[in-house]
Structures are given as C-alpha cells and as structure tokens.
Design a protein around this motif. Structure first.
Motif, PDB file in Angstrom:
ATOM      1  N   SER A 123      71.044  22.818  80.064  1.00 48.27           N
ATOM      2  CA  SER A 123      70.991  21.745  79.076  1.00 48.27           C
ATOM      3  C   SER A 123      70.005  22.212  78.020  1.00 48.27           C
ATOM      4  O   SER A 123      69.235  23.140  78.245  1.00 48.27           O
ATOM      5  CB  SER A 123      70.502  20.428  79.691  1.00 48.27           C
ATOM      6  N   LEU A 124      70.035  21.590  76.878  1.00 45.86           N
ATOM      7  CA  LEU A 124      68.920  21.736  75.957  1.00 45.86           C
ATOM      8  C   LEU A 124      67.860  20.717  76.354  1.00 45.86           C
ATOM      9  O   LEU A 124      68.150  19.745  77.051  1.00 45.86           O
ATOM     10  CB  LEU A 124      69.390  21.549  74.515  1.00 45.86           C
ATOM     11  N   THR A 125      66.634  20.945  75.945  1.00 47.05           N
ATOM     12  CA  THR A 125      65.527  20.139  76.459  1.00 47.05           C
ATOM     13  C   THR A 125      64.883  19.308  75.362  1.00 47.05           C
ATOM     14  O   THR A 125      64.997  19.610  74.173  1.00 47.05           O
ATOM     15  CB  THR A 125      64.446  21.054  77.074  1.00 47.05           C
ATOM     16  N   GLU A 126      64.189  18.262  75.778  1.00 53.75           N
ATOM     17  CA  GLU A 126      63.456  17.434  74.819  1.00 53.75           C
ATOM     18  C   GLU A 126      62.396  18.259  74.080  1.00 53.75           C
ATOM     19  O   GLU A 126      62.150  18.051  72.889  1.00 53.75           O
ATOM     20  CB  GLU A 126      62.776  16.256  75.531  1.00 53.75           C
ATOM     21  N   GLU A 127      61.799  19.203  74.780  1.00 57.06           N
ATOM     22  CA  GLU A 127      60.770  20.027  74.150  1.00 57.06           C
ATOM     23  C   GLU A 127      61.386  21.006  73.150  1.00 57.06           C
ATOM     24  O   GLU A 127      60.774  21.346  72.131  1.00 57.06           O
ATOM     25  CB  GLU A 127      59.964  20.770  75.223  1.00 57.06           C
ATOM     26  N   PHE A 128      62.607  21.448  73.418  1.00 62.30           N
ATOM     27  CA  PHE A 128      63.332  22.288  72.467  1.00 62.30           C
ATOM     28  C   PHE A 128      63.622  21.513  71.189  1.00 62.30           C
ATOM     29  O   PHE A 128      63.461  22.033  70.080  1.00 62.30           O
ATOM     30  CB  PHE A 128      64.637  22.754  73.118  1.00 62.30           C
ATOM     31  N   VAL A 129      64.036  20.259  71.319  1.00 59.62           N
ATOM     32  CA  VAL A 129      64.229  19.406  70.140  1.00 59.62           C
ATOM     33  C   VAL A 129      62.912  19.287  69.376  1.00 59.62           C
ATOM     34  O   VAL A 129      62.867  19.377  68.144  1.00 59.62           O
ATOM     35  CB  VAL A 129      64.735  18.010  70.553  1.00 59.62           C
ATOM     36  N   SER A 130      61.828  19.109  70.097  1.00 61.54           N
ATOM     37  CA  SER A 130      60.520  18.900  69.482  1.00 61.54           C
ATOM     38  C   SER A 130      60.093  20.084  68.622  1.00 61.54           C
ATOM     39  O   SER A 130      59.595  19.906  67.509  1.00 61.54           O
ATOM     40  CB  SER A 130      59.470  18.642  70.573  1.00 61.54           C
ATOM     41  N   VAL A 131      60.278  21.315  69.110  1.00 59.41           N
ATOM     42  CA  VAL A 131      59.788  22.467  68.356  1.00 59.41           C
ATOM     43  C   VAL A 131      60.666  22.788  67.147  1.00 59.41           C
ATOM     44  O   VAL A 131      60.285  23.615  66.309  1.00 59.41           O
ATOM     45  CB  VAL A 131      59.627  23.718  69.249  1.00 59.41           C
ATOM     46  N   TYR A 132      61.817  22.137  67.037  1.00 58.07           N
ATOM     47  CA  TYR A 132      62.653  22.323  65.849  1.00 58.07           C
ATOM     48  C   TYR A 132      62.472  21.191  64.839  1.00 58.07           C
ATOM     49  O   TYR A 132      63.345  20.968  63.998  1.00 58.07           O
ATOM     50  CB  TYR A 132      64.120  22.483  66.239  1.00 58.07           C
ATOM     51  N   ARG A 133      61.340  20.515  64.882  1.00 52.25           N
ATOM     52  CA  ARG A 133      61.016  19.542  63.832  1.00 52.25           C
ATOM     53  C   ARG A 133      60.452  20.335  62.642  1.00 52.25           C
ATOM     54  O   ARG A 133      59.270  20.663  62.611  1.00 52.25           O
ATOM     55  CB  ARG A 133      60.016  18.513  64.342  1.00 52.25           C
ATOM     56  N   MET A 134      61.310  20.628  61.681  1.00 50.82           N
ATOM     57  CA  MET A 134      60.953  21.553  60.603  1.00 50.82           C
ATOM     58  C   MET A 134      61.245  20.960  59.228  1.00 50.82           C
ATOM     59  O   MET A 134      61.742  21.643  58.327  1.00 50.82           O
ATOM     60  CB  MET A 134      61.708  22.877  60.781  1.00 50.82           C
ATOM     61  N   HIS A 135      60.931  19.673  59.048  1.00 46.95           N
ATOM     62  CA  HIS A 135      61.227  19.031  57.767  1.00 46.95           C
ATOM     63  C   HIS A 135      60.440  19.628  56.608  1.00 46.95           C
ATOM     64  O   HIS A 135      60.837  19.501  55.445  1.00 46.95           O
ATOM     65  CB  HIS A 135      60.958  17.523  57.871  1.00 46.95           C
ATOM     66  N   SER A 136      59.331  20.297  56.914  1.00 45.45           N
ATOM     67  CA  SER A 136      58.546  20.891  55.827  1.00 45.45           C
ATOM     68  C   SER A 136      59.254  22.084  55.189  1.00 45.45           C
ATOM     69  O   SER A 136      58.827  22.565  54.133  1.00 45.45           O
ATOM     70  CB  SER A 136      57.161  21.311  56.335  1.00 45.45           C
TER      71      SER A 136
END
Length: 644
Positions: A390-403
């Motif tokens: 599966s993909l993980t919640e932490e994987f989603v977290s590290v792809y927060r790249m709005h900047s």
C-alpha cells in the motif's frame, strides 16, 4: 506520544521495534553492519557517489525491515483468490482499472478503496484529541512558516516548473483520501487577515472499525489505486476507463482535435475528461494531454505491428507501456533532478538498470535473474517485504510540496528567438482557466512546455507557499489556506511530529531548536516561540522545511528516508514491473518503446519544435537551454531565469 495538555512524553532513544516481518539475509546483515560502522564517522552523503549508492541500498534494506506496516490488523482484508475470483482472464495480462488482481494471491491489495498503510507501528500513529489537533494553532503556524513574504519568492534554481507539475501529476495517480461530511472549524485569531469570516475543512473520512485497534488508530482509505498504473489518466474504475476511450476499435483515448491543437475533451461544466481532474491548472493540462497523446501513439504502433488485434488488446498493452514509461521517467529522470547528489545519480539509475548499467542491460538483458542491485528492480521478482503493498500516510505527508508553485508563469515562444509572450498569475491558469493561455492566449502547447522548461519552481522550504494557495477557493466553493490544511491533515491522520518521526526512522533527534536548524539562530527562535519552547511539538512538515538540506537535495533528508523506501517499493511490489518484465507481457514493440524512450522522446514525438532545444538540455526536469530572446528577458519577478 502526546497527552492532553499539548506536551509530548517520549523516550530519547528509539522505541523498541516490533518483530520484523522482513528479515535480511546474511550478506545483507553484514553489509548493514559495515555501513552502520562507517556512518558513525562519515554520513552516506559524504561518501564517494558509487559507495554512497551502496550505502543507500543497505539503508533501504533496514527501512524495509522496520518501517513497513499494514493499515489493517488482519491480512484477511487483502482478500484471496478463493473469495475474490477474477471475473475476466484478460486481467492476467492487463491492468484492472480499480487495481485488483495485480497480486493474484491477494487480489484486493493496492486497489482503490483499500487503506493507506504506515511506515511506523500503528500504536505510534493514534487519532489526536481535539486539543492535540489544534496545538499549536495550525493557522498561526501557516502564517509564520508557510506564507511567502512580499516579493519573497524563493526559486529552486536547479529545477524547472515542469518538475513541479510532474510530481503533482504523479501523486494524482498514487493517492487521494476520502472526505467526511463532518467539518472542522479552524479557529482564527484576532486580526487574522483571512479573506472570510470562517475557515472550515472537511475531516478525512475514517474507515469502518474492523478491529478494536481501529478505534484508537483509525485507518483511512485511498480512493485511488496505489499502483503505478496511470490512474490519473485512465481512472480508478473500469467504468471510468470505458468512458474515456473512443467508441471505435482503435484502443485510443478520446481527445478533442482543434485547428490550434489537440486538447482534452470537457464535460458540460467545463471539467477535463480524464482519470483524475481535481486541483487542476495548466501544468496538469499539459501533462495529461501529453500522456494521452503518448497512449494513442503507442496504439498506432501496436496496430501497425498487430493488425488483427481487438481494440481491448491494443488498449491494454498501450496502457501497460505508457504506465511503465512514466514509472521509468520518474525513477531515472525526475528523481535525479530533484535529488541532484552523486549517490542518487548512481542509485536511481541502478533502481531501473542495475549497477551493470543501461547499455549492458539493453544488450544482454538481465545479468542476474533476481538481484535488484545488479540488474535493477524491473524483472527482479515481486516481493512485498513482509507487509501487503500500500502507499502510506507518511508517504503522503512527505509529498506536501505546495511551495513548488510560483506566483506567476512567464510564457515564451518555443521557436524562432524565444521571445516573451505574456506573464500570467498562477490564479489565472487554474481550475476553469487552465486552458486559457492555450485556447485564447496565443500560447501553443510547445510554447507552454518550453516555458515550463525555463521557469523556476519554488524551493521546498519555509516562507514559500504562494498567496494563491493560502487564499484558495476551489470550484466546490470551499475556501482554505493550504498551509493550514497541510498541518492539520498530518495531525489528523496520526503522522508523528518531527522528532518522533525521525526517532521512528532511527535518525538522530535534535534536542534543541538550534540543533534542528543547523545553527540558524533566528529560525530557531522563531520555532521556539511558535511551539512554546517544546521541540517535540514541531510538526513533521515544518521541521523538515527547517532542517539543513544535503547539498544537491530539493527536500529534507527526513522526507528522503521515506522516499527511498517507498519509491522502490512501488516497483518491487508490482507484478507488471518487478514480475513479468518481458516481451511476452509487453510485446516486443511495447517493451522496446519503454526501454528506448525517455521524457525527451515523449516531448519530441508530439512537439517536434522542441527537439533542438531538448537536445541541448541534459535533464528535462532541470532548466532547459534558453533561446536568445528568452535569455535577454528574464528576472525572478516574472519567474523566468535571470538574464545572463
């Protein structure tokens, strides 16, 4: 773990790991021990590139051992061949749009509607109390650490805007959470300059309670498939896929042919007809159109080679080829651009080709049948490393790249002298306006791709989220500050705060704010003030943006640890990549298409005007060679590279 008064009670040492599901072999354990000893003196990123790449390969083995966990308490949730029979044998050699049957033993694994997994034991990812959710004030954190200051755009000068668009294009394939009808009321302090009186956000919808552990540590479903299967183009259900195909037997995706170019079709409300169309802007318009064109070009080549095939046969193979090509581009082109370090240049190429390299692998095939280090992950054999994929919640977290998003986009002529055409605010190329420069503004697709090739994205750091995203009104009428949303989503879904995040990855944990910032006293004081002097409360995203960055890296080493684990896992778990990686599955024509193509080939195939410029550019996701007229223009205020 946090308690109700907002403080955090944790041990300084890493928590004792559970009994691992994955156990490294003897040789792997020896390698791990050797690099542990070396890294006490020299960190991996200071080693020579080839040795550093080996160091990372062994680090990945350790991460597989201790940082992969199922989102379910019971493996029965993944299904079995007995209780989930395949309805159509077609899916033995074709991707099912909802992701089922990638694994023939666990047919629901990775499919749409399955839970996100975790990179940490679930007991370390509990649902927060309301006080923990809002402590400290997430809007205050956004205002202090996310907001881009006036004229304060911080460019990432080693990348181009195409790199920023690409990662959003990919994450739209990988994950999206389901939302609840229940809303969060986000408190606003006196004097807050938010454009509305209130800020609300739909809570993430928790999955049903299937086990007592789900009460304290809820699971959340991924509405997309977790596989690298192009669901952003093809959809995450067979019904969606069928609706996007042409009505003829050519196996193609429907496109809108106009005099000024080929466009994605629209529905009656003006929404693009594609697999995933949320958060739309011109960057998505470009890449979705490009890879729909690529699908159709593959169909033409397959039809030429196999004239008696049905439309379904053509479509299925074209999708396999297109998806594998995107995975390859991400692995060997995008990643070395954003992580421009010698060890990653070696390591990411080795992920695909192995240490023997591209030329030898193309000439002789796999030298080793099973070693991913020697001959790469594709074809090395499927392995879930002890935890269902599966993909993980932490994987989603590290792809927060709005900047990564700029304030403006400067458009230039892709041909001739490369003269400047217009500079458009980001807000004017988003949602329903995404096509405007192409449809009404005199900008061709080639012009737009060239412009993305020479514009800079923002750096992934503090104080660099554009105002447009911090005052965002989406087509459904919701208004939000994406900086606040990013903070709240991590807290809501149980992503550990920064220190605990690093502790669970067996990384060093800063004891002071100044240690966290690498000696930046001003930032350390700002963090201490915002987090009331409690370093354990620092959010994972804010801490990652505040730590010193490894030379060449576009994001933090903390995020990178999750990345190196999950980036290879998406390949290694997939039977269409790690498993049947051969001409029997892809056809001789399709297999060569993947192995012989890169992003330059894709762009040049559909927009030949770009070929000369691309030939002079080393990496498609790094700043392209500029035409003279573009070089004479420039200036960060337009987000084009400065004049030389």
């Amino acid at each position: 773990m946090s308690n109700n008064n907002g403080t955090t009670n944790v041990k300084e040492e890493a928590p004792a790991p559970p009994t691992p599901s994955f156990q490294p072999g003897l040789g792997e354990r020896i390698g791990l021990g050797a690099f542990h000893a070396i890294n006490k003196v020299i960190p991996w990123y200071k080693l020579p590139g080839f040795i550093g790449a080996f160091n990372l390969a062994f680090l990945r083995i350790e991460l597989r051992q201790y940082n992969l966990y199922d989102g379910y308490a019971s493996a029965a949730a993944q299904g079995s061949a007995a209780d989930e029979p395949m309805p159509d044998k077609r899916f033995l050699t074709a991707r099912n749009s909802d992701g089922k049957f990638n694994s023939l033993e666990l047919p629901r694994m990775g499919c749409a509607g399955m839970r996100f997994g975790r990179n940490f034991p679930r007991r370390f990812t509990p649902k927060p109390t309301e006080e923990e959710l809002f402590t400290p004030d997430p809007r205050m954190i956004s205002n202090r650490f996310m907001a881009r200051k006036e004229n304060g755009f911080i460019p990432a000068t080693t990348l181009n805007l195409l790199a920023a668009a690409w990662i959003q294009f990919q994450t739209h394939d990988w994950f999206t959470h389901e939302e609840s009808t229940e809303k969060l009321d986000i408190p606003l302090s006196a004097g807050d300059k938010w454009i509305h009186e209130h800020m609300q956000l739909h809570r993430t919808k928790p999955d049903d309670v299937l086990d007592p552990s789900d009460v304290k540590c809820p699971g959340y479903k991924n509405a997309n498939t977790a596989w690298w299967d192009g669901s952003q183009i093809y959809g995450s259900s067979e019904a969606a896929t069928q609706s996007l195909r042409t009505k003829t037997a050519d196996g193609k995706l429907t496109l809108d042919e106009r005099k000024i170019g080929t466009f994605l079709p629209r529905d009656d409300q003006g929404n693009p007809l594609t697999g995933f169309n949320n958060n739309w802007w011109i960057g998505m318009e470009l890449l979705h159109t490009l890879f729909a064109l690529e699908h159709n070009a593959i169909c033409d080549k397959l039809r030429e080679a196999y004239p008696d095939w049905t439309g379904d046969m053509i479509f299925d193979k074209a999708r396999l080829v297109n998806c594998a090509l995107m995975a390859k581009i991400h692995t060997v082109e995008w990643t070395p651009a954003i992580l421009a370090h010698p060890a990653l240049q070696v390591g990411m190429a080795a992920n695909w080709w192995g240490i023997v390299g591209e030329k030898l692998t193309k000439m002789l095939g796999r030298i080793s049948k099973t070693s991913e280090i020697i001959s790469g992950i594709p074809g090395s054999g499927v392995d879930q490393d002890g935890a269902p994929f599966s993909l993980t919640e932490e994987f989603v977290s590290v792809y927060r790249m709005h900047s990564l998003m700029p304030d403006n986009i400067a458009f230039f002529d892709a041909t001739g002298n490369g003269t400047h055409k217009s500079t458009v605010p980001l807000a004017d190329v988003a949602f329903s306006k995404a096509q405007d420069p192409l449809d009404k503004g005199g900008v061709s697709f080639a012009d737009a791709f060239y412009s993305f090739g020479i514009n800079y994205p923002g750096a992934i750091t503090n104080h660099n989220t554009p105002d447009f995203l911090r005052n965002l009104t989406t087509p459904d009428g919701q208004s939000r500050d994406m900086g606040t949303v990013d903070i709240l989503r991590d807290r809501e879904r149980g992503v550990p705060r920064y220190c605990e995040f690093r502790r669970l990855l067996r990384m060093s944990v800063p004891k002071t704010f100044e240690e966290l910032t690498g000696g930046n006293k001003a930032l350390a004081k700002e963090l201490s003030d915002a987090y009331d002097g409690k370093i354990e409360l620092v959010d994972a995203l804010v801490g990652s943006h505040s730590e010193p960055v490894i030379p060449g890296f576009g994001f933090s080493e903390t995020a990178f640890r999750v990345f190196i684990l999950m980036a290879s896992r998406r390949l290694k778990s997939d039977r269409f990549i790690a498993g049947s990686w051969n001409e029997d599955m892809y056809t001789k024509v399709g297999f060569r298409w993947v192995q012989d193509s890169g992003m330059k080939d894709v762009l040049g195939r559909h927009f030949p005007e770009l070929r000369d410029t691309l030939a002079k550019s080393k990496n498609v996701f790094a700043p392209w060679e500029m035409l003279d007229g573009s070089r004479m223009y420039g200036g960060v205020e337009t987000n084009a590279p400065p004049a030389k």
